[in-house]
Structures are given as structure tokens and as C-alpha cells.
Scaffold this active site. Structure first.
Site: not given
Ligand SMILES: *Cc1c(COP(=O)(O)O)cnc(C)c1O
Length: 330
Positions: A73, A75-77, A79
Site C-alpha cells: 500500500a 503507506q506500507s511499512n 516497502c
């Protein structure tokens, strides 16, 4: 039998602390609450993905890979942590983020800002399936003479889940040293790698309490099935033979209704209480929902006063900066 752990690429500050949540416990008047601080794994904002990436990076390098590709997403942590791991390991990194580039300033903040600072190439999937875009990025990297590795959503394959078997070994050693025991371990569960590893680790290292994943986005049955099968596959990966752990997989999906990454009063209250009682920052998507769920269960009387609960913090605080408006709304 003990697990035959593969190589790790060192990224995390371990062991992460286990601490009492004394003021929050008193405020809620229920079971004794403790926290395992995997928000402090130390890599560019930390979180559970640091642990997974230790094994994922080592496995990619063993195969000669020099570029990491993953999806998530906005706001992916996962990534953000993959971008940081790639930087530290001297590898390239491409991230495929779902949907379109956000127009709102605050939505470009948080993890997305950090992805850029960490040097990742960012692709927006738009209408396409992120996995299809990742395949195309990989093909392109190969043409450029690179050797890419595609890491699945959340790093949740047997390699990633292995890190939470390792983490349970760490936690059990701490409990022994601290002469502590817990009736429950509670945490946010989404792509299932964390829960699969904890459940398998609980089995291997003889944790006697229950392991409860609070689902962030999936219905209970589908997450349970996914976790049980990943735990079994991870056991095989670690040469533990055939183990069936379906009975130990517990999922509460009572808090998924508003949808993924939607902040409601449940998350807002949990984030504010934990910040103001303990000086600990949760995140709006995962740990805010899991702690909100735990607080709700405590208020409903799901636990007794004498019980001890370990809340496993899985990180994610950088996403707070993309939620400034909903977090400060009255
Ligand atoms: C990814 C993530 C989770 C969920 O972990 P899974 O292994 O995908 O179930 C929980 N909390 C945070 C902060 C995360 O980034």
C-alpha cells in the site's frame, strides 16, 4: 526437534526489549499488560519487517540477486523496510505501490517520503495488479543486466516467517531470564507471516499460553487457513518435519469492518492512550487496530485480572505522519 535456521543478513537490533505497561494496565483495570518492542528493531523506523528481511535478504543474496522488488500500500511499512534493507545491503530496490500517486500532501509524507529518501524506485500500479507490475519491473531489470528478487506482500513466505520462529526463541529466552510467563501473546495480523512464525515458534519452544492475532483486514477463516498452511510450510523449510498447527491458530476479526487503513475511534483512542500513558507510539493501520481491539476485549471482560498479556508491537509509527488530519480531529 530444533529448527535448522538458514543464514541471516544482520539488520536488526536484537533482542528487542520486553517491558511492563504499568500505567495502561492500571488505567484499564484488567489483566497485566506487557509489550515486546519490535518497533525498536532499529532499521529506519523499525518494525516486524526488519526481522523478516534479515532472512529474505540473505536468501536473495545466496541466489546472486542484486535488486529487491516488492509491493504494498502507499503507506506500507514493509516497502519502507525493504528499501532500507536494500540500501544497507548495497542492493537496488523497486517498490510497486497500489493505486495512483496521492495528491494530498500529508499522504505523501510518512512511509512514502522515507521510501524516496532511502533511494527506492517507485512505481504506481494504477488499475493493474501490483504483482503483474512487479513482474514487468523484474523483466526490465533483467534486461539491464540485473538479477532481481521479488519479495511477496508483507514478506510473508516461509523465508520471512522463519524470522518469527527465531523471534519466539528470543522471547522465550527473555521470559526465562525475567521469570515471566504470559497467558496470551496478542498482535496485529495481516499477511500472516508474523503469526505463522510465532505459532510455530510457540510450538517448538514450548510456549504454554495462547497466541491471538487480531486481523487487520482479512476475515477470520481465510486468515486462519493462510496462517496454518504457512506455519506448516515453514516447519518443513526448517527441517522440522510435518507439523499441524491449525489448533493453535487463533484469529479475532471483529475490528476489520471499517476497511484496511481506515482510522476510526477504536484506533485513535488506542494510539492516544498508549502514547499518553506509556510514551509509546503505535501506528494507524496495524498496531492501533490491534491495541484498540485488545482494549475493547479487556473492557468486555474477555480476560481476568490475574492474567498476563504480552502485546507484540510490530512497528509502523512513520505512517502516523500521513494521518495527521484524522488523528487530530476532535
Ligand atoms: C506488516 C505489518 C503487520 C502485519 O504483519 P504480517 O506478518 O503481515 O501479518 C503488523 N504491524 C505492522 C506495523 C506491519 O507493518
Amino acid at each position: 526437534m530444533k529448527p535448522n535456521f538458514p543464514d541471516r543478513y544482520s539488520l536488526a537490533h536484537l533482542p528487542t526489549p520486553i517491558e511492563p505497561l504499568a500505567r495502561l494496565t492500571r488505567h484499564l483495570g484488567g489483566p497485566e499488560l506487557w509489550i515486546k518492542r519490535d518497533d525498536l528493531t532499529g532499521l529506519a523506523g523499525g518494525g516486524n519487517k526488519t526481522r523478516k528481511l534479515e532472512f529474505l535478504v540473505a536468501a536473495a543474496q545466496a541466489q546472486g540477486c542484486d535488486h529487491l522488488i516488492t509491493m504494498g500500500a502507499v503507506q506500507s511499512n514493509h516497502c519502507r523496510q525493504t528499501a532500507a534493507a536494500a540500501a544497507k545491503a548495497g542492493m537496488g530496490c523497486s517498490l510497486v505501490l497500489r493505486g495512483e500517486k496521492p495528491v494530498q500532501d500529508s499522504r505523501r509524507n510518512g512511509n512514502l517520503l522515507l521510501d524516496q529518501l532511502l533511494g527506492a524506485h517507485i512505481y504506481w500500479s494504477g488499475e493493474k495488479k501490483p504483482t503483474a507490475v512487479a513482474e514487468a519491473v523484474a523483466a526490465n531489470q533483467k534486461k539491464l543486466g540485473r538479477t532481481p528478487a521479488i519479495i511477496p506482500y508483507g514478506g510473508s513466505n516461509v523465508v520471512g516467517a522463519t524470522s518469527y520462529v527465531w523471534a519466539m526463541q528470543e522471547a522465550m529466552t527473555q521470559l526465562e531470564q525475567m521469570r515471566l510467563n504470559f497467558d496470551f501473546i496478542v498482535f496485529a495480523s495481516s499477511s500472516g507471516g508474523t503469526q505463522s512464525g510465532i505459532v510455530l515458534g510457540a510450538h517448538v519452544y514450548g510456549f504454554r499460553g495462547r497466541v491471538l492475532g487480531i486481523s487487520v483486514d482479512s476475515a477470520a477463516e481465510s486468515l486462519k487457513t493462510k496462517v496454518a498452511s504457512l506455519a506448516t510450510a515453514t516447519a518443513a523449510h526448517l527441517s522440522l518435519g510435518t507439523v499441524s498447527l491449525a489448533d493453535r491458530v487463533e484469529v479475532n476479526a471483529d475490528y476489520i469492518e471499517p476497511g484496511y487503513a481506515v482510522l476510526t475511534e477504536t484506533e485513535r483512542e488506542a494510539i492516544q492512550l498508549t502514547a499518553q500513558m506509556e510514551g509509546i507510539l503505535l501506528d494507524p493501520v496495524y498496531t492501533g487496530r490491534a491495541m484498540g481491539g485488545l482494549i475493547d476485549l479487556i473492557r468486555w471482560g474477555a480476560f481476568t485480572r490475574g492474567q498476563k498479556i504480552l502485546f507484540w508491537h510490530t512497528g509502523g509509527f512513520p505512517a502516523l505522519f500521513a494521518y495527521d488530519a484524522p488523528l487530530t480531529a476532535a
